[in-house]
Design an enzyme around this catalytic site. Structure first.
Site, PDB file in Angstrom:
ATOM      1  N   CYS A 111      -2.130  91.702 -63.704  1.00  0.00           N
ATOM      2  CA  CYS A 111      -3.443  91.131 -63.080  1.00  0.00           C
ATOM      3  C   CYS A 111      -4.383  92.144 -62.393  1.00  0.00           C
ATOM      4  O   CYS A 111      -5.630  91.884 -62.249  1.00  0.00           O
ATOM      5  CB  CYS A 111      -2.972  90.245 -62.001  1.00  0.00           C
ATOM      6  SG  CYS A 111      -2.264  88.823 -62.762  1.00  0.00           S
ATOM      7  N   HIS A 247      -9.806  89.043 -58.615  1.00  0.00           N
ATOM      8  CA  HIS A 247      -8.919  88.548 -59.544  1.00  0.00           C
ATOM      9  C   HIS A 247      -8.888  86.995 -59.415  1.00  0.00           C
ATOM     10  O   HIS A 247      -8.618  86.714 -58.194  1.00  0.00           O
ATOM     11  CB  HIS A 247      -7.647  89.258 -59.769  1.00  0.00           C
ATOM     12  CG  HIS A 247      -6.549  88.219 -60.527  1.00  0.00           C
ATOM     13  ND1 HIS A 247      -6.470  87.838 -61.572  1.00  0.00           N
ATOM     14  CD2 HIS A 247      -5.519  88.104 -60.133  1.00  0.00           C
ATOM     15  CE1 HIS A 247      -5.693  87.237 -62.151  1.00  0.00           C
ATOM     16  NE2 HIS A 247      -4.566  87.537 -61.003  1.00  0.00           N
ATOM     17  N   ASN A 277      -5.751  81.149 -64.010  1.00  0.00           N
ATOM     18  CA  ASN A 277      -5.283  82.706 -63.942  1.00  0.00           C
ATOM     19  C   ASN A 277      -5.195  83.381 -65.365  1.00  0.00           C
ATOM     20  O   ASN A 277      -4.255  82.892 -65.849  1.00  0.00           O
ATOM     21  CB  ASN A 277      -4.182  82.782 -62.993  1.00  0.00           C
ATOM     22  CG  ASN A 277      -3.552  84.502 -62.846  1.00  0.00           C
ATOM     23  OD1 ASN A 277      -4.073  85.269 -63.578  1.00  0.00           O
ATOM     24  ND2 ASN A 277      -2.558  84.410 -61.776  1.00  0.00           N
TER      25      ASN A 277
END
Length: 320
Positions: A111, A247, A277
């Protein structure tokens, strides 16, 4: 020399699972997911792959920046879900684009991948090694999600985002990166490219596993710290920053970061409700959306911050 983003692009599959679809797979509900994550739906690849999505996002970024593929010196793809081990995703993108002059390799930073790739691009440009660089974040996380694990399958989606970074004269903006391998087990996924993986009692370890509480604690502590560290290397204070593009892991994480830093949540744009996500793809997907909607204006100062498996985290300052 410093790098300037001159083109941005993104792609997400048309197919999606909304929370009601997830509730048919595991014991959960639309209300439960929205309250805890802010996610309403997530795009799921059907015919697309990590490579095909990367190509589509890359083409959009090149078009947005009015850059020809042959001008690219480097293609760098951040991904933890490549659909080919060799050749790397970046080489496949090069082939599809006809970017014959580009060096190509991939990066695995989960990520934090897009931020790490952006920082690497800045370093290459500052050194004079490359001048025009395409960075991509592309993930098919649906391939490594355990669809029987309610704690993780609700979170993740598929997609890709890309940016073209071109060298120009000017002061190099600072960047900050960190990793802590001692915490790696809280967000992990073993490879299936090992002998006898399917025979292991713990074969489920080849699907993504996450200790949600530990990840949450890590993020709400480290993200404010890394942003403060970044700004400490500049003449700017947090009030000088127009946007904090984090993020897109969890709406509650982003809200907690804003609260801890005492910054208006309006400065933290979010699209997690639509995409979930998407790991390395989340920041460029959001930047592309902001750019297309007119939110991004020339001269604005943006902090991007990524955090996730590794554990790794980092932040960079961008002038749009």
């Amino acid at each position: 020399m410093r790098g300037k983003i001159c083109g941005i692009g993104a792609y997400a599959p048309e197919n999606f699972y909304d929370n009601h679809d997830i509730a048919k797979i595991v014991e959960t509900s639309n209300e439960w997911i929205r309250e805890r994550t802010g996610i309403v739906r997530r795009h799921i690849a059907d015919e697309d792959t990590t490579m095909s999505m990367a190509v589509k996002a890359a083409r959009a970024a090149l078009e947005n920046g009015n850059v020809e593929a042959k001008e690219l010196d480097l293609i760098l793809t951040a991904t933890i879900t490549p659909n080919t081990i060799i050749p790397c995703v970046s080489c496949e993108v090069q082939k599809a684009l006809g970017a014959e002059n580009a060096t190509c390799f991939d990066m695995s930073a989960a990520c934090a991948g897009f931020v790490f790739a952006y920082n690497a691009a800045q370093a290459y440009i500052a050194s004079g090694m490359y001048r025009t660089i395409l960075i991509i974040g592309s993930e098919t996380l649906s391939n490594i999600v355990n669809w029987e694990d309610r704690g993780s399958c609700i979170l993740f989606g598929d997609g890709a985002g890309a940016a073209v970074i071109r060298g120009e004269e000017g002061e190099v903006f600072p960047c900050v990166t960190h990793s802590d391998g001692t915490m790696g087990e809280v967000l992990a996924c073993e490879s299936r490219h090992q002998k006898g993986w399917e025979e292991k009692e713990a074969a489920k370890q080849t699907y993504l596993s996450m200790d949600g509480k530990e990840v949450f604690k890590f993020a709400v502590k480290k993200v404010p710290e890394v942003i403060e560290e970044l700004l400490g290397r500049t003449d700017y204070v947090k009030e000088d920053i127009d946007w904090f593009v984090l993020h897109q892991a969890n709406q509650r994480i982003i809200e907690s970061v804003a609260k801890r830093m005492k910054i208006d949540i309006c400065k933290f744009p979010m699209n997690i409700s639509e995409f979930g996500n998407t790991s390395s793809a989340s920041i460029p997907i959001l930047l592309d959306e902001m750019n297309r909607s007119g939110m991004l204006q020339k001269g604005q100062r943006i902090v991007i911050a990524g955090f996730g498996a590794g554990l790794s985290w980092g932040a960079s300052l961008i002038e749009w």
